[in-house]
Design an enzyme around this catalytic site. Structure first.
Site, PDB file in Angstrom:
ATOM      1  N   GLU A  82       1.066  -1.113  -0.014  1.00  0.00           N
ATOM      2  CA  GLU A  82      -0.003  -0.290   0.167  1.00  0.00           C
ATOM      3  C   GLU A  82       0.973   1.691  -0.155  1.00  0.00           C
ATOM      4  O   GLU A  82       1.009   1.675  -1.457  1.00  0.00           O
ATOM      5  CB  GLU A  82      -1.089   0.047   1.293  1.00  0.00           C
ATOM      6  CG  GLU A  82      -1.846   0.845   1.164  1.00  0.00           C
ATOM      7  CD  GLU A  82      -3.385   0.578   1.831  1.00  0.00           C
ATOM      8  OE1 GLU A  82      -4.187   2.022   2.277  1.00  0.00           O
ATOM      9  OE2 GLU A  82      -2.999  -0.292   2.490  1.00  0.00           O
ATOM     10  N   GLU A 107      -1.939   0.734  13.145  1.00  0.00           N
ATOM     11  CA  GLU A 107      -2.815   0.649  12.924  1.00  0.00           C
ATOM     12  C   GLU A 107      -3.959   0.536  13.598  1.00  0.00           C
ATOM     13  O   GLU A 107      -5.138   1.713  13.802  1.00  0.00           O
ATOM     14  CB  GLU A 107      -2.962  -0.192  11.328  1.00  0.00           C
ATOM     15  CG  GLU A 107      -4.060   0.576  10.373  1.00  0.00           C
ATOM     16  CD  GLU A 107      -3.764  -0.380   8.757  1.00  0.00           C
ATOM     17  OE1 GLU A 107      -4.809   0.726   8.060  1.00  0.00           O
ATOM     18  OE2 GLU A 107      -3.504  -1.428   8.910  1.00  0.00           O
TER      19      GLU A 107
END
Length: 756
Positions: free
Chosen positions: A350, A630
């Site tokens: 990502e 995260e």
């Protein structure tokens, strides 16, 4: 007039890592050389050398920008490196332009061919200029790299090395030629932000054998960069290094990387070899080593930390080791994700410039490091992408999703709260941190464009309850496979954020004399506030009745005084009922402690901050984290990795609470943009007995240090020249102090409620 340098590509691809060279001699008869300036850029990444030496310490040049409209060009002074005869060398790699980007397999989004553009201007004492530039006469040859990708890693074969290829006297007769690529020179722009460099080196801490018999290395810190190694072994023998952030069941935890291979391979020459894979990038703490000849020693490997060259400006520590460690984790998480673009994560497939992450983290970033130029450069890309998307701010900048087959395109989904609000919230943070109105003027069109897209998205009731929203992304109560399913109603979140955006724009536009913009933004803010109250507020209770909606409503100024009191009490009740466990996601987390503090519930705010059970800010610290995660539970209490597909151990967004720590625990905040007036207001609590924070402001160093001594709060304040500090301490009247050092005394109020 000399025509501009041409963008050239090798006739053979040469494994995606070609070497380009040009030999030249200085022109006689013009006296001494007085200056030599090299401009260099690439479609891909480029490492430039002159006579065999790197021209700068920069890596991954020209970084990653919105290449369709902005390709940065590095400028280097090479006067001291020139000789009578010279060779200019360029080493290319795939980088962001031709490498893999995003989680759906996209590759070569910006170019099919690697290209380089360089121009060396040598100026002599008599004013004559000699220009050496890329054109069709350059030569191209193979490097020792046989594959390279930012996500997947780099393969280097030491047996393919060509010593002296970028020095005078090398015979390039066996090399191939180059050809000129079509290129619009209007895309070229100077660097606004800093380059990417090697920051520091972290030695290996431990080497051991895993349960399956594999060799593992721990560097003790989750970081971003690569491993440099020295090794001797048989010619043709291959060593493999795999990178990951965590261990799982005693083995390298690669599942969170998804499809990113994060694997470097080295083929030995038979002599002593030194490898450094500068055409890739990894987020890791642990490395698995395969094929090492003999025993791996810690001194054989060193982790090289890579990131944008931003200078550290803000610091914090306190009497709680856990909280101090958490703050260090925020710093390391930011460093790892500020690699030319403010990315969401640095390790998996990502690594994109998600607007929502930096939208909420910008105030913290601007305190910890000097990010004025770094974020101004990124905002220029945001504005460029926005102009080509009918005013819609992309989810990621640079916008790779617009050409992705995944149905996740903002030009189709429309404006979004928090993510799109980066167009306004990031300039606001820079204005307050640095007092520079230029960023406001530069981004005014972008800010107004976003506001107008929001205006067009409002429903007939005047609230923003239409279209796609991320909402309170990663609410800890949301299912692992559905992070958008939050407790907070997305319309409440979006409308509150829209009001904040309009209010910010009104104030910034007024500051730079853009009266028409200020008027439009002010009218929009007023209408949103009225609609919000009409649709979502009943007697101080806010629709969906959860922590996030109260946090946003209170901090963003959407309630009258009576409703504000009720909402503050309800927020306090919800947090206490939860046992001081986090119940907010991306939208609510940055603001919940301010909402509690501002409504007189400081104890509850500290209870939330100091909580160690999951979910909380300190839980990852108790689990050995060295960066911010995260998810609140990226690692579960039993040491296993969260089963969700989206699990990173280096995301800075939830570290946005450090902004509250600086202002409220440390007690140092701007009283006006740029810190010309400074607010000193430490608010002890949570059992803390001391704290100190400092900041290199635009005017000099400001600092606050406090400690509790019995019933006294002893505070040391440092105020830079040209500024004044407004001091608010419990038990004494508000006062102003000028430049210099001040020793003040207030009442110790740790563990008690402090009403705003």
């Amino acid at each position: 007039m000399t025509p501009p340098a041409q963008m050239i590509a090798p006739d053979d691809d040469l494994c995606g890592a070609p070497l380009l060279r040009k030999a030249f001699a200085l022109e006689p008869g013009h006296g001494d050389v007085v200056s030599a300036r090299l401009l260099v850029t690439a479609l891909g990444v480029v490492e430039a050398t002159l006579n065999g030496e790197p021209v700068s310490e920069d890596v991954l040049t020209p970084g990653w920008s919105s290449y369709e409209w902005r390709l940065r060009q590095a400028e280097v002074d090479v006067l001291a490196m020139l000789r009578d005869t010279n060779v200019l060398g360029l080493r290319l790699g795939n980088g962001w332009a031709r490498g893999r980007l995003g989680w759906t397999g996209g590759r070569a989004l910006y170019t099919d061919e690697l290209g380089a553009l360089a121009e060396l201007t040598v100026r002599y004492a008599d004013g004559h200029e000699q220009v050496v530039q890329t054109d069709g006469t350059w030569r191209a040859g193979p490097s020792d790299t046989t594959s390279n990708d930012l996500y997947d890693g780099q393969t280097i074969d030491a047996g393919r090395r060509t010593p002296g290829w970028d020095a005078p006297g090398f015979d390039d007769a066996g090399w191939s030629g180059v050809h000129v690529l079509p290129f619009d020179h209007a895309r070229l722009t100077p660097y606004v932000g800093p380059p990417v460099v090697r920051h520091e080196e972290v030695p290996a801490q431990r080497v051991w054998t895993s349960p399956s018999g594999r060799t593992l290395v721990d560097f003790g810190q989750n970081l971003v960069g690569w491993v440099r190694l020295s090794v001797t072994g048989p010619a043709g023998h291959e060593i493999v290094l795999r990178h990951a952030e965590v261990l799982e069941d005693g083995e390298l935890g690669t599942r969170p990387l998804r499809s990113a291979r994060a694997t470097d391979r080295y083929v030995l020459s038979g002599a002593q070899d030194r490898f450094e894979p500068t055409l890739t990038l990894h987020g890791f703490r642990y490395v698995e080593v395969e094929g090492w000849p003999g025993e791996v020693r810690p001194e054989d490997l060193v982790a090289v930390v890579v990131g944008s060259r931003v200078e550290r400006t803000g610091r914090f520590e306190c009497s709680s080791d856990l909280l101090t460690r958490f703050h260090r984790n925020v710093v390391w998480g930011m460093r790892g994700n500020f690699v030319d673009v403010p990315t969401d994560c640095p390790q998996r497939d990502e690594r994109l410039g998600w607007t929502g992450d930096i939208s909420v983290f910008a105030p913290t970033a601007a305190y910890l490091f000097d990010v004025a130029d770094f974020l101004r450069d990124w905002l220029a890309d945001l504005a460029a992408e926005q102009r080509h998307a009918d005013g819609v701010v992309p989810f990621v900048v640079p916008d790779t999703l617009k050409s992705d087959p995944f149905p996740f395109r903002p030009d189709q989904l429309g404006a979004t709260a928090v993510w799109g609000d980066a167009a306004v919230w990031v300039p606001w943070a820079l204005w307050w941190a640095y007092g520079d109105e230029a960023v406001v003027r530069d981004q005014l069109g972008s800010m107004l464009g976003h506001l107008r897209r929001v205006q067009a998205s409002l429903s007939p009731t005047g609230v923003w309850d239409t279209g796609f929203q991320f909402g309170d992304w990663l609410d800890p109560d949301a299912p692992p496979d559905d992070p958008a399913r939050a407790k907070a109603d997305p319309g409440v979140v979006a409308t509150a954020c829209a009001h904040r955006t309009a209010s910010m724009l009104e104030r910034m536009a007024s500051a730079v004399g853009a009266d028409d913009v200020a008027r439009e933004a002010g009218e929009t803010a007023t209408a949103l506030r009225e609609a919000f109250g009409r649709e979502y507020v009943r007697g101080g209770r806010v629709h969906s009745d959860c922590v996030t909606v109260y946090a946003l409503t209170l901090v963003f100024g959407l309630l009258d005084e009576e409703d504000r009191t009720v909402a503050g009490e309800r927020l306090d009740e919800l947090v206490r009922e939860s046992g001081h466990l986090i119940s907010t996601g991306f939208a609510g987390t940055p603001f919940v402690l301010d909402a509690l503090t501002d409504t007189g519930h400081l104890d509850t705010a500290y209870g939330l901050l100091m909580q160690q059970e999951c979910p909380s800010w300190l839980y990852p610290v108790t689990m050995g984290a060295t960066t911010v995660w995260e998810r609140w539970d990226s690692m579960l209490p039993d040491g296993s990795v969260n089963p969700g597909e989206m699990t990173s151990f280096n995301h800075y967004a939830l570290g946005a609470v450090a902004d509250w720590m600086h202002r409220t625990v440390g007690g140092l905040a701007p009283a006006e943009p740029g810190y010309r007036r400074i607010l000193v207001r430490p608010r002890p609590g949570g059992g803390l007995t001391r704290a100190e924070t400092s900041l290199d402001t635009p005017h000099g160093r400001a600092a606050v240090a406090w400690r509790v001594d019995g019933d006294a709060l002893l505070v040391d304040v440092e105020v830079p020249e040209g500024t004044v500090a407004v001091v608010m301490l419990p038990g004494r009247p508000e006062e102003e102090v000028g430049p210099g050092r001040h020793h003040l005394r207030g009442d110790a109020v740790a563990g008690t409620e402090v009403r705003a």
